[in-house]
Design a protein around this motif. Structure first.
Motif, short mmCIF file in Angstrom:
data_model
loop_
_atom_site.label_atom_id
_atom_site.label_comp_id
_atom_site.label_asym_id
_atom_site.label_seq_id
_atom_site.Cartn_x
_atom_site.Cartn_y
_atom_site.Cartn_z
N LEU A 148 98.15 -8.56 30.36
CA LEU A 148 99.27 -8.28 31.27
C LEU A 148 98.99 -6.96 32.00
O LEU A 148 98.54 -5.99 31.39
N LYS A 149 99.24 -6.97 33.30
CA LYS A 149 99.18 -5.73 34.09
C LYS A 149 100.59 -5.40 34.52
O LYS A 149 101.32 -6.27 34.99
N SER A 150 100.99 -4.16 34.37
CA SER A 150 102.38 -3.80 34.69
C SER A 150 102.48 -2.34 35.13
O SER A 150 101.60 -1.54 34.86
N ARG A 151 103.56 -2.04 35.79
CA ARG A 151 103.90 -0.67 36.16
C ARG A 151 105.37 -0.62 36.54
O ARG A 151 106.01 -1.66 36.76
N PHE B 216 98.16 -0.08 42.20
CA PHE B 216 98.27 1.35 41.90
C PHE B 216 99.04 1.60 40.61
O PHE B 216 100.16 1.11 40.43
N GLY B 217 98.43 2.37 39.71
CA GLY B 217 99.11 2.78 38.49
C GLY B 217 99.33 1.68 37.47
O GLY B 217 100.17 1.82 36.57
N LEU B 218 98.59 0.57 37.58
CA LEU B 218 98.78 -0.53 36.64
C LEU B 218 98.29 -0.15 35.24
O LEU B 218 97.23 0.47 35.08
N GLN B 219 99.08 -0.54 34.24
CA GLN B 219 98.68 -0.35 32.85
C GLN B 219 98.45 -1.72 32.23
O GLN B 219 99.14 -2.69 32.56
N ARG B 220 97.50 -1.78 31.32
CA ARG B 220 97.15 -3.07 30.71
C ARG B 220 97.68 -3.17 29.29
O ARG B 220 97.69 -2.19 28.55
N SER B 221 98.13 -4.37 28.96
CA SER B 221 98.65 -4.64 27.62
C SER B 221 98.38 -6.10 27.29
O SER B 221 97.72 -6.80 28.06
N VAL B 222 98.92 -6.58 26.17
CA VAL B 222 98.64 -7.95 25.72
C VAL B 222 99.95 -8.72 25.55
O VAL B 222 100.84 -8.30 24.79
N VAL B 223 100.05 -9.84 26.25
CA VAL B 223 101.20 -10.74 26.09
C VAL B 223 101.02 -11.50 24.77
O VAL B 223 99.94 -12.03 24.50
N VAL B 224 102.08 -11.55 23.95
CA VAL B 224 101.98 -12.29 22.68
C VAL B 224 102.80 -13.58 22.70
O VAL B 224 102.57 -14.47 21.89
N ASP B 225 103.77 -13.69 23.61
CA ASP B 225 104.40 -14.99 23.85
C ASP B 225 105.05 -15.00 25.22
O ASP B 225 105.44 -13.96 25.75
N LEU C 125 108.97 -12.78 28.66
CA LEU C 125 107.81 -12.70 27.78
C LEU C 125 107.93 -11.51 26.84
O LEU C 125 108.82 -10.67 26.98
N ARG C 126 107.00 -11.46 25.90
CA ARG C 126 106.92 -10.34 24.95
C ARG C 126 105.50 -9.82 24.97
O ARG C 126 104.55 -10.60 24.93
N PHE C 127 105.34 -8.50 25.07
CA PHE C 127 104.00 -7.93 25.08
C PHE C 127 103.93 -6.70 24.20
O PHE C 127 104.95 -6.06 23.89
N VAL C 128 102.70 -6.37 23.78
CA VAL C 128 102.47 -5.21 22.94
C VAL C 128 101.55 -4.26 23.70
O VAL C 128 100.55 -4.67 24.29
N ALA C 129 101.90 -2.96 23.69
CA ALA C 129 101.15 -1.96 24.45
C ALA C 129 101.05 -0.65 23.67
O ALA C 129 101.85 -0.40 22.76
N ASN C 130 100.07 0.19 24.05
CA ASN C 130 99.95 1.51 23.44
C ASN C 130 100.73 2.55 24.23
O ASN C 130 100.46 3.75 24.15
N PHE C 131 101.66 2.09 25.04
CA PHE C 131 102.59 2.93 25.78
C PHE C 131 103.94 2.24 25.73
O PHE C 131 104.05 1.11 25.25
N LYS C 132 104.99 2.90 26.20
CA LYS C 132 106.29 2.23 26.19
C LYS C 132 107.09 2.54 27.44
O LYS C 132 107.01 3.64 27.99
N THR D 230 113.02 -1.33 35.28
CA THR D 230 112.55 -2.49 36.06
C THR D 230 111.07 -2.32 36.32
O THR D 230 110.63 -1.27 36.82
N ILE D 231 110.28 -3.33 35.99
CA ILE D 231 108.84 -3.22 36.10
C ILE D 231 108.25 -4.40 36.87
O ILE D 231 108.82 -5.50 36.90
N TYR D 232 107.12 -4.13 37.52
CA TYR D 232 106.32 -5.17 38.17
C TYR D 232 105.29 -5.65 37.14
O TYR D 232 104.66 -4.83 36.46
N CYS D 233 105.12 -6.97 37.00
CA CYS D 233 104.16 -7.54 36.05
C CYS D 233 103.32 -8.61 36.73
O CYS D 233 103.78 -9.28 37.67
N SER D 234 102.11 -8.77 36.23
CA SER D 234 101.28 -9.89 36.71
C SER D 234 100.35 -10.33 35.58
O SER D 234 99.92 -9.51 34.76
N TYR D 235 100.08 -11.63 35.54
CA TYR D 235 99.12 -12.17 34.57
C TYR D 235 98.60 -13.50 35.07
O TYR D 235 99.16 -14.12 35.98
N ARG D 236 97.52 -13.96 34.47
CA ARG D 236 96.92 -15.25 34.80
C ARG D 236 97.01 -16.17 33.59
O ARG D 236 96.94 -15.72 32.45
N LEU D 237 97.18 -17.46 33.85
CA LEU D 237 97.23 -18.44 32.78
C LEU D 237 95.85 -19.03 32.56
O LEU D 237 95.15 -19.34 33.53
#
Length: 240
Positions: free
Chosen positions: A119-122, A144-153, A159-166, A172-179
């Protein structure tokens, strides 16, 4: 009224019910995708005849099907019988009579499917949020400024994701991912609200985020739900 829930252009899944063909005929178990062309009354609709591999699939008159509609108001299911089929302006149309009440499918839309996706988000800017509220896609700089994390469901609603930031709850955040397995390698973009954030007890420094889609185009939502359906079917098939 049926037209309050189902509209021309809505995608629809058809699955045969009963002994329409012999059991060994693959069409009996196959799920077809089509599109609603018209809602002519409270118990009659017209849809495009399914196409597969560039060919029209001639579904039989009097055949009964389970239908699942991808409406802007959610997912709806009913049973219907094909009463006629005809050609109009080089399009092949099926006429169906509903033989059961239309029911909303809450479970399918919000069923959460376990997975592992990047997952990419900011954080979303005020200008971007205002643009999405006006149904205009506008991003200052999507990368710009995208942070990467992992979608778990994932689900059709969030969705639910886990990240080393919070993020802060309520942001309100912008998110993008590929299936995985998407032939077009489409990137799904959406604006989301952070509902809940909690640190993982077993992994200090990692934070679980639960987010809900706020602005997502319906085609993307349908693609996500359809992906979940297909993955669910593959799992069930392996189990049997």
């Amino acid at each position: 009224m049926l037209s309050d829930y189902i509209s021309p252009g809505n995608r629809v899944e058809l699955k045969a019910t009963g002994k329409i063909w012999m059991d060994e005929d693959a069409r009996t178990k196959h799920i077809y995708m089509s599109k609603v062309m018209d809602v002519t009354s409270d118990d009659r609709i017209e849809i495009l005849m399914p196409f597969e591999k560039g060919k029209v699939v001639l579904l039989p008159v009097d055949g009964e099907y389970s239908l699942c509609f991808y409406s802007t108001r959610g997912l709806f299911q009913c049973y219907a019988r094909i009463i006629d089929r005809y050609r109009s302006d080089n399009m092949y149309i099926l006429v169906l009579d509903l033989i059961s009440e239309l029911q909303k499918l809450q479970r399918r839309e919000y069923y959460r499917f376990s997975c592992a996706l990047e997952l990419k988000s900011r954080l979303c800017s005020k200008e971007e949020l205002e643009a999405f509220e006006r149904n205009r896609k506008y991003l200052v700089d999507a990368d710009f400024g995208l942070q990467r994390s992992v979608v778990v469901d994932i689900s059709g609603g969030g969705l639910r994701f886990v990240a080393n930031f919070k993020y802060d709850e309520g942001s309100t955040i912008y998110c993008s991912y590929r299936l995985p397995g998407n032939a077009n390698d489409k990137e799904y973009e959406m604006i989301c609200t952070v509902l809940k954030v909690s640190e993982l007890e077993s992994r200090p420094g990692l934070y679980e985020h639960r987010i809900q889609y706020v602005y997502i185009d319906e085609t993307s939502r349908e693609d996500i739900i359809h992906f979940i359906f297909e993955e669910e079917r593959k799992i069930r098939k392996k189990q049997t």
